[in-house]
Design a protein around this motif. Structure first.
Motif, mmCIF file in Angstrom:
data_model
loop_
_atom_site.group_PDB
_atom_site.id
_atom_site.type_symbol
_atom_site.label_atom_id
_atom_site.label_comp_id
_atom_site.label_asym_id
_atom_site.label_seq_id
_atom_site.Cartn_x
_atom_site.Cartn_y
_atom_site.Cartn_z
ATOM 1 N N GLU A 186 -3.032 -3.904 12.242
ATOM 2 C CA GLU A 186 -1.816 -3.705 11.448
ATOM 3 C C GLU A 186 -1.022 -2.507 11.969
ATOM 4 O O GLU A 186 0.205 -2.587 12.155
ATOM 5 C CB GLU A 186 -2.174 -3.498 9.984
ATOM 6 N N SER A 187 -1.697 -1.394 12.225
ATOM 7 C CA SER A 187 -0.994 -0.198 12.691
ATOM 8 C C SER A 187 -0.597 -0.313 14.161
ATOM 9 O O SER A 187 0.493 0.105 14.553
ATOM 10 C CB SER A 187 -1.867 1.046 12.471
ATOM 11 N N ARG A 188 -1.465 -0.914 14.978
ATOM 12 C CA ARG A 188 -1.181 -1.017 16.404
ATOM 13 C C ARG A 188 -0.066 -2.004 16.717
ATOM 14 O O ARG A 188 0.676 -1.829 17.684
ATOM 15 C CB ARG A 188 -2.449 -1.437 17.155
ATOM 16 N N TRP A 189 0.072 -3.054 15.896
ATOM 17 C CA TRP A 189 1.020 -4.124 16.201
ATOM 18 C C TRP A 189 2.276 -4.095 15.337
ATOM 19 O O TRP A 189 3.107 -4.995 15.440
ATOM 20 C CB TRP A 189 0.320 -5.482 16.047
ATOM 21 N N ALA A 190 2.430 -3.065 14.537
ATOM 22 C CA ALA A 190 3.601 -3.004 13.649
ATOM 23 C C ALA A 190 4.909 -3.024 14.440
ATOM 24 O O ALA A 190 5.867 -3.713 14.072
ATOM 25 C CB ALA A 190 3.529 -1.749 12.777
ATOM 26 N N ASP A 191 4.960 -2.274 15.550
ATOM 27 C CA ASP A 191 6.192 -2.215 16.348
ATOM 28 C C ASP A 191 6.441 -3.486 17.135
ATOM 29 O O ASP A 191 7.513 -3.657 17.724
ATOM 30 C CB ASP A 191 6.137 -1.020 17.307
ATOM 31 N N ALA A 192 5.455 -4.382 17.169
ATOM 32 C CA ALA A 192 5.605 -5.648 17.899
ATOM 33 C C ALA A 192 5.987 -6.793 16.973
ATOM 34 O O ALA A 192 5.963 -7.957 17.379
ATOM 35 C CB ALA A 192 4.308 -5.987 18.642
ATOM 36 N N GLY A 193 6.337 -6.484 15.712
ATOM 37 C CA GLY A 193 6.817 -7.515 14.804
ATOM 38 C C GLY A 193 5.763 -8.148 13.932
ATOM 39 O O GLY A 193 6.005 -9.205 13.345
#
Length: 258
Positions: A186-193
């Motif tokens: 969730e935190s690692r992929w937040a900027d990837a949509g």
């Protein structure tokens, strides 16, 4: 695939000389690698890394004094940290490793083809973008099953389902169980949509076609694959407002309720 224009300077770190010699030998055999530094413990490795010029570290976990996870934690504070690949006999530390931003997690005994995959991933991450079919910054998750490693690009993941301390990655063609908690992705992929819509689900927003009411709750509708029926996943109350806000702001689709 991105063209590799520059070779890598890498550092191999292991406190066991035979293991270090094998790792260095296999790294030197890779065409993507131009120079291999070695260190027999983490403190020496840190001194070398502070001098700069190293693109990636291939790092054992269990070492006397400063261990590999502790060294990786220090490297995160560097202005330009090197990529980190853990090379270890411990199959139960992957969660901690990926939480520290590891690019890959390679298990001992070393297999030449598996180490080659890790080297290629780093080379592609550091190659200049060419506008080809790769997604800039696209993270790749290694999935081990029966001794075979499959590399799953983040861009191929439609949604992620929590499974205890594991997560199940759902793509167009399969699902893959990985030893990474949903909260980490969730935190690692937040900027990837990717957005958390439920305690058990993380979805790729560009693949959401809408949301609709079901009884007293809501479900999020995922774009179908081929002739398959659309997948619908529950949305919890606490995540409803953010989901609607993101869909309204985003360019990919509107949300509907019926």
């Amino acid at each position: 695939m991105n063209e590799i224009t520059d070779t890598l300077a890498v550092l191999a770190v292991d406190d066991e000389p035979p293991a270090l010699d094998e790792l260095a030998f296999l790294l030197r055999a890779r065409p993507e690698v131009g120079h291999v530094h070695t260190a027999g413990e983490a403190t020496t490795a840190l001194r070398l890394l502070q001098g700069g010029g190293i693109d990636a570290v291939f790092l054992d976990i269990s070492m006397p004094g400063l261990d590999g996870l502790e060294l990786a934690g220090i490297l995160r504070n560097f202005a330009t940290p090197p990529d980190v690949v853990f090379v270890t006999a411990h199959d139960d530390r992957a969660v901690s490793a990926f939480d520290l931003g590891a690019v890959d997690y390679v298990l001992k005994p070393l297999r030449e083809e598996r180490l080659a995959e890790a080297v290629r991933r780093i080379a592609q991450r550091r190659a200049p973008a060419t506008g080809t079919d790769t997604t800039p910054g696209d993270e790749v998750i290694p999935v081990e099953l029966g001794g075979i490693t499959t590399l799953v690009p983040r861009s191929s993941v439609r949604w992620v389902e929590a499974d205890g301390d594991y997560a199940r990655l759902h793509t167009d063609t399969a699902s893959h169980l990985v030893r990474i908690p949903l909260s980490s992705l969730e935190s690692r992929w937040a900027d990837a949509g990717f957005l958390r819509v439920h305690r058990s689900y993380l979805v790729a927003l560009p693949l959401v076609t809408g949301i609709r009411s079901v009884g007293s709750g809501l479900v999020v509708c995922m774009r179908p694959v081929g002739d398959e029926a659309p997948v619908e996943l529950p949305v919890s109350r606490r995540h409803t407002r953010e989901l609607k806000d993101r869909l309204i702001r985003g360019p990919m689709q509107s949300w509907t309720s019926r």
